[in-house]
Design an enzyme around this catalytic site. Structure first.
Site, PDB file in Angstrom:
ATOM      1  N   ARG A 199       5.930   4.879  -8.978  1.00 35.38           N
ATOM      2  CA  ARG A 199       6.060   4.040  -7.779  1.00 35.38           C
ATOM      3  C   ARG A 199       7.127   2.956  -7.948  1.00 35.38           C
ATOM      4  O   ARG A 199       7.386   2.478  -9.054  1.00 35.38           O
ATOM      5  CB  ARG A 199       4.707   3.390  -7.442  1.00 35.38           C
ATOM      6  CG  ARG A 199       3.744   4.366  -6.809  1.00 35.38           C
ATOM      7  CD  ARG A 199       2.372   3.777  -6.655  1.00 35.38           C
ATOM      8  NE  ARG A 199       1.738   3.578  -7.941  1.00 35.38           N
ATOM      9  CZ  ARG A 199       0.498   3.156  -8.102  1.00 35.38           C
ATOM     10  NH1 ARG A 199      -0.232   2.859  -7.052  1.00 35.38           N
ATOM     11  NH2 ARG A 199      -0.010   3.006  -9.309  1.00 35.38           N
TER      12      ARG A 199
ATOM     13  N   HIS B 188       0.824  -1.203   0.000  1.00 37.99           N
ATOM     14  CA  HIS B 188       0.000   0.000   0.000  1.00 37.99           C
ATOM     15  C   HIS B 188       0.863   1.260   0.000  1.00 37.99           C
ATOM     16  O   HIS B 188       1.740   1.407   0.852  1.00 37.99           O
ATOM     17  CB  HIS B 188      -0.893  -0.029   1.248  1.00 37.99           C
ATOM     18  CG  HIS B 188      -2.009   0.958   1.241  1.00 37.99           C
ATOM     19  ND1 HIS B 188      -3.260   0.648   0.754  1.00 37.99           N
ATOM     20  CD2 HIS B 188      -2.062   2.245   1.649  1.00 37.99           C
ATOM     21  CE1 HIS B 188      -4.045   1.714   0.870  1.00 37.99           C
ATOM     22  NE2 HIS B 188      -3.339   2.701   1.413  1.00 37.99           N
ATOM     23  N   SER B 189       0.593   2.138  -0.932  1.00 32.14           N
ATOM     24  CA  SER B 189       1.346   3.393  -0.979  1.00 32.14           C
ATOM     25  C   SER B 189       0.639   4.459  -0.156  1.00 32.14           C
ATOM     26  O   SER B 189      -0.594   4.522  -0.118  1.00 32.14           O
ATOM     27  CB  SER B 189       1.487   3.865  -2.426  1.00 32.14           C
ATOM     28  OG  SER B 189       2.241   2.918  -3.163  1.00 32.14           O
TER      29      SER B 189
ATOM     30  N   GLU C  16       3.833   9.068  -1.952  1.00 30.46           N
ATOM     31  CA  GLU C  16       2.637   9.854  -2.272  1.00 30.46           C
ATOM     32  C   GLU C  16       2.471  10.042  -3.775  1.00 30.46           C
ATOM     33  O   GLU C  16       3.455  10.053  -4.524  1.00 30.46           O
ATOM     34  CB  GLU C  16       2.783  11.255  -1.660  1.00 30.46           C
ATOM     35  CG  GLU C  16       2.774  11.290  -0.155  1.00 30.46           C
ATOM     36  CD  GLU C  16       1.385  11.060   0.412  1.00 30.46           C
ATOM     37  OE1 GLU C  16       1.295  10.421   1.461  1.00 30.46           O
ATOM     38  OE2 GLU C  16       0.398  11.518  -0.197  1.00 30.46           O
ATOM     39  N   GLY C  17       1.255  10.254  -4.172  1.00 30.60           N
ATOM     40  CA  GLY C  17       0.991  10.669  -5.557  1.00 30.60           C
ATOM     41  C   GLY C  17       1.665   9.801  -6.595  1.00 30.60           C
ATOM     42  O   GLY C  17       2.360  10.297  -7.472  1.00 30.60           O
TER      43      GLY C  17
ATOM     44  N   ASP D 151       3.312   7.080 -13.533  1.00 25.32           N
ATOM     45  CA  ASP D 151       3.416   6.229 -12.344  1.00 25.32           C
ATOM     46  C   ASP D 151       4.889   6.078 -11.987  1.00 25.32           C
ATOM     47  O   ASP D 151       5.640   5.458 -12.732  1.00 25.32           O
ATOM     48  CB  ASP D 151       2.778   4.863 -12.615  1.00 25.32           C
ATOM     49  CG  ASP D 151       2.577   4.056 -11.335  1.00 25.32           C
ATOM     50  OD1 ASP D 151       3.255   4.352 -10.324  1.00 25.32           O
ATOM     51  OD2 ASP D 151       1.741   3.140 -11.351  1.00 25.32           O
TER      52      ASP D 151
ATOM     53  N   CYS E  14      -0.971   7.871   1.288  1.00 26.89           N
ATOM     54  CA  CYS E  14      -1.850   8.869   0.681  1.00 26.89           C
ATOM     55  C   CYS E  14      -2.253   9.850   1.770  1.00 26.89           C
ATOM     56  O   CYS E  14      -3.144   9.567   2.565  1.00 26.89           O
ATOM     57  CB  CYS E  14      -3.073   8.211   0.058  1.00 26.89           C
ATOM     58  SG  CYS E  14      -4.231   9.411  -0.623  1.00 26.89           S
TER      59      CYS E  14
ATOM     60  N   CYS F 285      -8.050   4.973  -1.273  1.00 24.83           N
ATOM     61  CA  CYS F 285      -6.959   4.477  -0.428  1.00 24.83           C
ATOM     62  C   CYS F 285      -7.434   3.985   0.938  1.00 24.83           C
ATOM     63  O   CYS F 285      -6.998   2.933   1.407  1.00 24.83           O
ATOM     64  CB  CYS F 285      -5.902   5.558  -0.285  1.00 24.83           C
ATOM     65  SG  CYS F 285      -5.243   6.069  -1.884  1.00 24.83           S
TER      66      CYS F 285
HETATM   67 ZN   LIG Z   1      -5.456   8.272  -2.047  1.00 24.73          ZN
END
Ligand SMILES: [Zn+2]
Length: 181
Positions: free
Chosen positions: A124, A47-48, A88-89, A122, A50, A63
Site C-alpha cells: 500500500r 481507507h483502502s 485492493e489486497g 504490504d 476492498c 473493512c
Molecule cells: Zn476487506
C-alpha cells in the site's frame, strides 16, 4: 492529483460531502464533514478499497466495520475526512487477495499469506491521501487506525498526526482483517 468533482452524498450514517480526485492512474474519494480547511485535530480515516467487503459483502475481513465506524465517528464529531484509496489486497490487487485467502484460512498471517503466493506483504501507498489532505489544507489529523505503518508513512510525508484512535475491536484480534486498520 487533480480535483474532478464534488457533491453531497447521504449514507446510512448521515450526509457527507464527496470529493473525487484523479492521479492519472486511478481515482480517490474524500468524504468530508464540516469545515476542515486549516483545522487542527481533524478526525481522519485513510481507507483502502476492498471489493470483497464493500461490493460483495464478505465478512471475512473488517473493512466494512471500519468504514461504518469511521463514518459514525465523523458524523458524531461533526467534522472529519475519510479518504478512499483504490488499492485492493494491500495494494497487490484483487487477484493477490483471492490467491492469498486460502492461506489465511489455513492460519497464515496476512503478510505471510501474501508472500506465500508471490506478492508483497504490504504494497500500500498513501501518497494520494497526503495530496488530498494538502488539497483541503488540513492542519493536523487524529488518525483512525490500528496500523502504525500508516501513521509513519503520513508523518514522513509531512502530515501532522496529533494522535491515533484505534478502529473496531475485531481488527485487533490477530491478523483476521486483511487491512490492519
Ligand atoms: Zn476487506
Amino acid at each position: 492529483m487533480i480535483f474532478l468533482a464534488q457533491d453531497s452524498i447521504t449514507t446510512r450514517h448521515g450526509v457527507f460531502l464527496e470529493s473525487l480526485f484523479y492521479n492519472g492512474l486511478c481515482q480517490s474519494v474524500a468524504l468530508t464533514v464540516g469545515e476542515i480547511c486549516g483545522a487542527k485535530d481533524v478526525l481522519c480515516r485513510v481507507h483502502s478499497s476492498c471489493l470483497s467487503a464493500h461490493a460483495l459483502g464478505s465478512i471475512s475481513c473488517d473493512c466494512s466495520a471500519q468504514m461504518d465506524h469511521a463514518q459514525a465517528r465523523l458524523i458524531k464529531a461533526r467534522r472529519g475526512i475519510i479518504i478512499w484509496l483504490e488499492q485492493e489486497g494491500r495494494g497487490n490487487g484483487h487477484l493477490a487477495k483471492m490467491l492469498a485467502e486460502p492461506n489465511k484460512r489455513l492460519g497464515l498471517s496476512q503478510s505471510a499469506a501474501y508472500e506465500a503466493v508471490g506478492f508483497r506483504a504490504d504494497a500500500r501507498d498513501y501518497s494520494d491521501a497526503v495530496s488530498i489532505l494538502t488539497h483541503f489544507k488540513v492542519a493536523s489529523i487524529v488518525l483512525l487506525t490500528n496500523n502504525p505503518l500508516k501513521r509513519r508513512f503520513l508523518e514522513e510525508s509531512g502530515v501532522v498526526v496529533s494522535r491515533t484512535i484505534e478502529t473496531p475491536e475485531a481488527t485487533k484480534k490477530g491478523e483476521r482483517g486483511h487491512e490492519p486498520g
